[in-house]
Design an enzyme around this catalytic site. Structure first.
Site, PDB file in Angstrom:
ATOM      1  N   ASP A   6     -10.359 -37.550 -13.151  1.00 51.73           N
ATOM      2  CA  ASP A   6      -9.438 -38.207 -14.070  1.00 51.73           C
ATOM      3  C   ASP A   6      -9.950 -38.313 -15.489  1.00 51.73           C
ATOM      4  O   ASP A   6      -9.235 -38.753 -16.383  1.00 51.73           O
ATOM      5  CB  ASP A   6      -9.090 -39.604 -13.546  1.00 51.73           C
ATOM      6  CG  ASP A   6      -8.159 -39.506 -12.362  1.00 51.73           C
ATOM      7  OD1 ASP A   6      -7.337 -38.585 -12.376  1.00 51.73           O
ATOM      8  OD2 ASP A   6      -8.282 -40.315 -11.436  1.00 51.73           O
TER       9      ASP A   6
ATOM     10  N   HIS B  80     -17.788 -41.960  -8.614  1.00 52.78           N
ATOM     11  CA  HIS B  80     -16.919 -41.608  -7.495  1.00 52.78           C
ATOM     12  C   HIS B  80     -17.575 -42.083  -6.211  1.00 52.78           C
ATOM     13  O   HIS B  80     -18.786 -42.042  -6.082  1.00 52.78           O
ATOM     14  CB  HIS B  80     -16.695 -40.087  -7.432  1.00 52.78           C
ATOM     15  CG  HIS B  80     -15.501 -39.737  -6.609  1.00 52.78           C
ATOM     16  ND1 HIS B  80     -15.567 -39.599  -5.243  1.00 52.78           N
ATOM     17  CD2 HIS B  80     -14.215 -39.543  -6.966  1.00 52.78           C
ATOM     18  CE1 HIS B  80     -14.354 -39.330  -4.805  1.00 52.78           C
ATOM     19  NE2 HIS B  80     -13.520 -39.286  -5.815  1.00 52.78           N
TER      20      HIS B  80
END
Ligand code: CMC
Length: 427
Positions: A363, A306
């Site tokens: 996700d 991320h």
């Protein structure tokens, strides 16, 4: 000590004020830099660039903190519902019962989508990617709601917001129903906001709609977890497009397009396709770990890493627990979940991933839940968009109320210097 940052270049010294946010984040305010020094800054991907001041969402990537308007994501996911969170994000405070009821009633009153919109949907082949369909339908909605375009007052803004919160779930459900070959239905005013979304998506013709609390709660939680994430790619797109005073729906349509990409919202679809491919290939997670680490191989472990979270993604923690609960409650045994857990375990103990601080993101597990709920893989990013809608709206509203200038970055030109035109017959 002066609260300025000093820049020295070519024997000259310049000072710029340093701003401090509520959580003590520091930023050098370079608004006057070009006029004072003749220089600009360059920062592809905006890794060090703050595009705005915002009071909506705070996240600390090192500590794994995510808060909407000061409230922790953990507490909101446990104690609030999606509509309350939407209100909180957009208007700044948690609503009391009266405010929430009014908001919900206003939304119910606007939940009709013009029948002509069905003709537009009809023009798409069944094979069309739902994100492409959704961005087009959101844009098409402008033609049927012209008063939502040039909002000049807070009242106009309120009604544009209510309209899109009312109509967007209808578009999402129609997109899904078209894919599944089901008739395009409307909702039911007597249901809660998320319950109604569930009904619109899943009610089968000639069957009575049956509520499923486990599924609705899971959906509610997933939507809350996705509701905002400060200045990410799609949100920055919404603010950028909105900064030209394009209307709310046009800005949202652009945000949906930005979310589509596999490095952003499209990752949830990519994760599931990756897990399915690993399963079909015999379930050898080590092989795919090695591929992800091989710099000659473009493969990346989807759902890992991320831009901001460098220790853990707090949303992933909540979702992992929810995935276990939902699959348990629904009695689903999914081999994909085992592959996901195996990959996670290996990555968390692998030098490459540990050194680069690559952890599972939101996700990594959301697709497993969507799959258990019977949502087709290609619809996963649409579900992300449904969750992100209040965040995009809140950011667009804040940008407009703060009267922010049009977004227009500069560049460092590295092309040809000036040269003479060469006629076609001389080239
Ligand atoms: N698999 C393998 N290596 C990776 C991965 C991955 N998923 N992610 C980053 N790396 C490596 C990358 O190759 C680089 O290595 P090196 O330093 O040796 O060159 C290093 O880690 C840093 O990566 P980066 O690309 O500079 O980091 P970034 O901040 O630009 O990218 C990211 C962040 C999310 C785009 C990236 O981690 C990625 O592509 N992840 C997979 C896609 C994904 O899951 N996206 C969903 C993000 S969460 C949902 C959302 O908010 O949109």
């Amino acid at each position: 000590m002066s609260n300025n940052a000093r820049l020295e270049y070519a024997g000259k010294s310049y000072e710029f004020p340093v701003k401090k946010g509520t959580e003590n984040e520091l930023a050098i305010d370079i608004k006057t830099m070009r006029s004072a020094t003749g220089m600009i800054t360059i920062d592809p991907g905006y890794k060090n660039t703050g595009s705005c001041e915002s009071a909506i969402t705070f996240l600390d990537g090192e500590k794994g903190i995510l808060r909407y308007r000061g409230y922790s994501i953990e507490e909101l996911a446990e104690k609030a519902d999606f509509l309350e969170v939407a209100y909180l994000l957009i208007f700044g405070e948690l609503p009391n019962q009266e405010e929430l009821d009014k908001f919900h009633n206003d939304i119910k009153g606007e939940s009709h989508v013009d029948e002509e919109m069905k003709k537009i949907l009809d023009g798409f082949p069944k094979s069309a990617h739902p994100m492409g369909v959704l961005t087009s339908l959101t844009s098409a909605l402008i033609a049927f709601n012209p008063s939502s375009v040039n909002v000049t007052s807070e009242k106009d803004m309120y009604w544009a917001i209510v309209r899109i919160l009312a109509k967007f779930p209808v578009l999402v459900s129609w997109t899904l129903r078209k894919k599944k070959g089901l008739p395009l239905d409307y909702g039911d005013d007597t249901l809660g906001y998320v319950e109604n979304i569930h009904k619109m998506m899943f009610k089968r013709p000639n069957h009575k709609y049956e509520k499923n609390k486990v599924v609705i709660d899971a959906l509610d939680k997933l939507l809350i977890l996705h509701a905002d994430h400060e200045q990410n790619c799609s949100t920055s797109t919404v603010r950028m497009v909105g900064s030209s005073h394009a209307g709310l729906f046009a800005s949202l349509s652009a945000g949906i397009a930005a979310l589509w990409g596999p490095l952003h919202g499209g990752a949830n679809q990519a994760v599931l396709e990756m897990l399915e491919a690993i399963e079909a290939d015999g379930g050898d997670t080590k092989k795919y770990m090695n591929k992800a680490k091989d710099k000659e191989d473009p493969f990346r472990l989807m759902g890992f890493g991320h831009r901001v979270y460098k220790n853990f993604d707090p949303r992933a923690k909540i979702i992992k627990k929810a995935a276990d609960e939902v699959l348990g409650d629904l009695g689903v045994e999914d081999p994909i979940l085992e592959i996901a857990k195996g990959l996670e375990k290996e990555a968390l103990n692998d030098e490459y991933f540990v050194d680069r601080k690559l952890y599972p993101n939101v996700d990594f597990y959301s697709g497993i839940i969507y799959r258990a709920l019977g949502i087709p893989t290609e619809m996963f990013t649409v579900m992300f968009a449904l969750g992100r809608l209040p965040g995009w709206i809140a950011q667009w509203r804040e940008m407009r109320l703060r009267n922010e200038p049009i977004g227009r970055p500069r560049q460092v030109y590295i092309g040809h210097p000036s040269r003479e035109f060469v006629a076609l017959d001389k080239r």
